[in-house]
Design an enzyme around this catalytic site. Structure first.
Site, PDB file in Angstrom:
ATOM      1  N   GLN A 140       0.832  -1.204   0.000  1.00 10.90           N
ATOM      2  CA  GLN A 140       0.000   0.000   0.000  1.00 10.90           C
ATOM      3  C   GLN A 140       0.869   1.258   0.000  1.00 10.90           C
ATOM      4  O   GLN A 140       0.633   2.184  -0.785  1.00 10.90           O
ATOM      5  CB  GLN A 140      -0.916  -0.010   1.230  1.00 10.90           C
ATOM      6  CG  GLN A 140      -1.819   1.207   1.324  1.00 10.90           C
ATOM      7  CD  GLN A 140      -2.908   1.223   0.255  1.00 10.90           C
ATOM      8  OE1 GLN A 140      -3.648   0.276   0.117  1.00 10.90           O
ATOM      9  NE2 GLN A 140      -3.014   2.307  -0.504  1.00 10.90           N
ATOM     10  N   ASP A 232      -5.968   6.660   8.303  1.00 13.76           N
ATOM     11  CA  ASP A 232      -6.373   5.252   8.223  1.00 13.76           C
ATOM     12  C   ASP A 232      -7.368   5.024   9.359  1.00 13.76           C
ATOM     13  O   ASP A 232      -7.533   5.876  10.246  1.00 13.76           O
ATOM     14  CB  ASP A 232      -5.117   4.362   8.359  1.00 13.76           C
ATOM     15  CG  ASP A 232      -5.411   2.867   8.198  1.00 13.76           C
ATOM     16  OD1 ASP A 232      -6.497   2.512   7.687  1.00 13.76           O
ATOM     17  OD2 ASP A 232      -4.548   2.051   8.588  1.00 13.76           O
ATOM     18  N   ARG A 300      -2.260   0.227  -6.792  1.00 13.94           N
ATOM     19  CA  ARG A 300      -1.922  -1.049  -6.138  1.00 13.94           C
ATOM     20  C   ARG A 300      -1.605  -2.087  -7.205  1.00 13.94           C
ATOM     21  O   ARG A 300      -0.674  -2.881  -7.092  1.00 13.94           O
ATOM     22  CB  ARG A 300      -3.095  -1.543  -5.271  1.00 13.94           C
ATOM     23  CG  ARG A 300      -3.405  -0.709  -4.035  1.00 13.94           C
ATOM     24  CD  ARG A 300      -2.316  -0.786  -2.998  1.00 13.94           C
ATOM     25  NE  ARG A 300      -2.036  -2.144  -2.576  1.00 13.94           N
ATOM     26  CZ  ARG A 300      -2.734  -2.819  -1.647  1.00 13.94           C
ATOM     27  NH1 ARG A 300      -3.726  -2.231  -1.007  1.00 13.94           N
ATOM     28  NH2 ARG A 300      -2.398  -4.053  -1.317  1.00 13.94           N
TER      29      ARG A 300
HETATM   30  N1   CP Z   1      -6.030  -1.065   1.319  1.00 16.02           N
HETATM   31  C1   CP Z   1      -6.141  -2.389   1.377  1.00 16.02           C
HETATM   32  O1   CP Z   1      -5.183  -3.145   1.600  1.00 16.02           O
HETATM   33  O2   CP Z   1      -7.414  -2.832   1.123  1.00 16.02           O
HETATM   34  P1   CP Z   1      -7.956  -4.303   1.373  1.00 16.02           P
HETATM   35  O3   CP Z   1      -7.947  -4.531   2.857  1.00 16.02           O
HETATM   36  O4   CP Z   1      -9.357  -4.304   0.802  1.00 16.02           O
HETATM   37  O5   CP Z   1      -7.079  -5.285   0.677  1.00 16.02           O
HETATM   38  N1  NVA Z   2      -4.718  -0.475   9.322  1.00 13.68           N
HETATM   39  C1  NVA Z   2      -5.691  -1.166   8.511  1.00 13.68           C
HETATM   40  C2  NVA Z   2      -5.279  -1.164   7.075  1.00 13.68           C
HETATM   41  C3  NVA Z   2      -6.263  -1.813   6.138  1.00 13.68           C
HETATM   42  C4  NVA Z   2      -5.817  -1.811   4.703  1.00 13.68           C
HETATM   43  C5  NVA Z   2      -5.846  -2.586   9.030  1.00 13.68           C
HETATM   44  O1  NVA Z   2      -4.843  -3.231   9.331  1.00 13.68           O
HETATM   45  O2  NVA Z   2      -6.990  -3.037   9.137  1.00 13.68           O
END
Ligand code: CP
Ligand code: NVA
Length: 313
Positions: A140, A232, A300
């Protein structure tokens, strides 16, 4: 097959993002740009290769972009759904790795514990890619900085503010941002700071790249004048039971219109997704023309194609 010249000679795994030095990072972004611009040149890059995708947690973006990316490069993927039973519940991770290396050319894994990735990598003689762990989300963050490079034309000295939890996403933005020579400012509430060893490593790399790492408390101080504002979720996957306690702790850390207005006039908003409108970000920010969340998601795909191509070349 035509490909861009590159000095990348990575360790065969991508577990943390610390495997990459700043020069390799620049070459990697060049390769990603080439693969994005000329997909036809790379359509057989992984012909005959089979990848196993092991996911202990749910996913939309990571799963789909790896599956599409592998198919685009002529490879095949097998999805192993471990969302209802952790990897080690049926047999030791070591045995899983030692079986998989006999059949497939690479392992992409989304896991609860970073140690699970380390164990897969230590026991499988094929590349292992971190598709998110408790500690890092390198795919990411690579897509995020690639997206910012496309937007601003360069990353050296670019200022990015991350507001919220000192989590996997925060760690990867620090690790990758330092290697790009970016200025990464993090603002978290007390008790939710990023891991001190990750911060120390990022600061060491930033000294080489003339980047800058600042760990702050105040969202307003972090956001002042930056080109990119990132947030996030406050409760990551696996932390659902802490959600209400975290909502209280993170009050004042929402990226709302007033906070975003303190960034540079051409600033963009980023989020890895999934997002919770009304919690870590206001709908008026994430759904505004300044939001580049779907560019991040698109990239991505390109970044992960370049990761697999690099690790298997
Ligand atoms: N941003 C990300 O990794 O999304 P997912 O959890 O949907 O894979
Ligand atoms: N910090 C979040 C990121 C998701 C892509 C998690 O770990 O759930």
């Amino acid at each position: 097959m035509t490909s861009v010249a590159t000095s990348i000679n990575l360790k065969n795994d991508l577990l943390t993002g610390m495997e990459w030095n700043p020069a390799q990072m620049r070459d990697f972004f060049r390769l990603t740009a080439s693969m994005k611009a000329h997909p036809g040149k790379y359509r057989s890059a992984l012909a005959g290769s089979v990848f196993v995708l092991i996911f202990e947690k749910p996913s939309l973006r990571t799963r789909v972009t790896f599956e599409v990316g592998i198919a685009n490069l002529g490879g095949t993927s097998i999805f192993l759904d471990h969302t209802s039973a952790k990897l080690s519940e049926r047999e030791p991770v070591r045995d899983i790795a030692k079986n998989l290396e006999r059949w497939v050319q690479g392992i992409v894994a989304r896991v609860f514990a970073q140690e699970t990735l380390e164990e897969l990598a230590a026991n499988a003689n094929v590349p292992v890619v971190n598709a998110l762990s408790d500690k890092f989300h390198p795919c990411q963050a690579l897509a995020d900085f690639f997206t910012l490079e496309e937007r601003f034309g360069g990353l050296r000295g670019l200022k990015l503010a991350y507001v919220g939890d000192g989590n996997n996403m925060c760690h990867s933005l620090l690790t990758i941002g330092a290697r790009c020579g970016a200025h990464v400012r993090v603002a978290t509430p007390a008790g939710y700071e990023p891991d001190s060893a990750v911060v120390a490593e990022a600061k060491r790399v930033a000294r080489e790249t003339r980047g800058k790492i600042e760990i702050l408390r105040s969202p307003a101080e972090a956001v002042a004048g930056v080109q990119a504002v990132y947030t996030d979720v406050w409760a990551s996957m696996g932390q659902e039971a802490e959600a209400s306690e975290r909502e209280k702790a993170f009050a004042g850390y929402q990226v709302d219109e007033a906070l975003f207005a303190q960034a540079a006039p051409d600033a963009v908003f980023l989020h890895c997704l999934p997002a919770h409108r009304g919690l870590e970000v206001a709908a008026g920010v994430i759904d505004s023309p300044r939001s580049i969340i779907y560019d991040q998601a698109e990239n991505r795909l390109h970044v992960q194609k370049a990761i697999l191509h690099t690790l298997l070349s």
